[in-house]
Structures are given as C-alpha cells and as structure tokens.
Design a protein around this motif. Sequence first.
Motif, PDB file in Angstrom:
ATOM      1  N   CYS A  93      40.583  47.441  35.205  1.00  0.00           N
ATOM      2  CA  CYS A  93      39.635  47.565  34.608  1.00  0.00           C
ATOM      3  C   CYS A  93      38.982  49.363  35.206  1.00  0.00           C
ATOM      4  N   CYS A 111      44.649  49.489  38.570  1.00  0.00           N
ATOM      5  CA  CYS A 111      44.341  48.395  37.801  1.00  0.00           C
ATOM      6  C   CYS A 111      44.537  48.933  36.524  1.00  0.00           C
ATOM      7  N   CYS A 157      44.189  43.403  42.095  1.00  0.00           N
ATOM      8  CA  CYS A 157      42.539  43.991  42.185  1.00  0.00           C
ATOM      9  C   CYS A 157      41.732  43.347  43.382  1.00  0.00           C
ATOM     10  N   CYS A 171      38.208  43.297  39.882  1.00  0.00           N
ATOM     11  CA  CYS A 171      38.124  42.590  39.071  1.00  0.00           C
ATOM     12  C   CYS A 171      38.887  41.166  39.055  1.00  0.00           C
TER      13      CYS A 171
HETATM   14 ZN    ZN Z   1      40.105  45.888  37.976  1.00  0.00          ZN
END
Ligand code: ZN
Length: 111
Positions: free
Chosen positions: A23, A20, A51, A54
């Motif tokens: 994050c 990701c 993701c 997040c």
């Molecule tokens: Zn993420």
Amino acid sequence: MALRFKLRRVAETYIENIECPNCGWSSDDIEGFTTELTRVTFEGIVVVCRCAKCGEIFLPCNQRIGVISFKRLKEIILRDARIRGVAIYRNIRDVMSYVEFLNASRRGEIH
Ligand SMILES: [Zn+2]
C-alpha cells in the motif's frame, strides 16, 4: 532515526525506514508496523514487518544485517530449537518462503 534489532554482542540489524510494498505506507519509525514475525537466522536477524494498514507481511528491503559472532548466534538458535521447539530458519531465503506462505494464507490461497 534508524531502527535497531539486536541480540546483545551477537547480532544487530538496522533499518533506515520501512515502506509497505503493497500500500506504500512508509515510516522511519516502527509506528504503523509490527515486527513480531522477525526471525533470527544463522546469517543474522532478519526483520519481518506487518503493515498495520493493509496487513501485508514483508521484509524491509533496506535492512542491514550485521553479525558479531556467527558461532554464538548458531548456539543460541540451536538451543532455542532444542529447549523451546522454535523452528530453525537458516537464512534470509528461509524467512522469505515463510513470509510468502503467510501472505498466501492471509489471501486465502492456501486452504
Ligand atoms: Zn500496507
């Protein structure tokens, strides 16, 4: 384990691992990510991940897009567009703008 997305005898896309960009969560499995936003384009299958931690939506940067039959691929896309009214994404750039739009709406930048 590489992830494989395929349309039998038409197109295949491989991804070694997913990370990701927001994050930093990463995985070599699909666990922690969803891929329902993946799009089939005239240039192949463009994998789109979301993701689960997040909510960021992104294109894994290391995806290897392979096409076995461009002709067949185009036929499938045009048929789906005609029969099911699926929007046409011509290439990876079209998918990127779509992803940017989704992330912007998610962050409330578009009202
Ligand atoms: Zn993420």
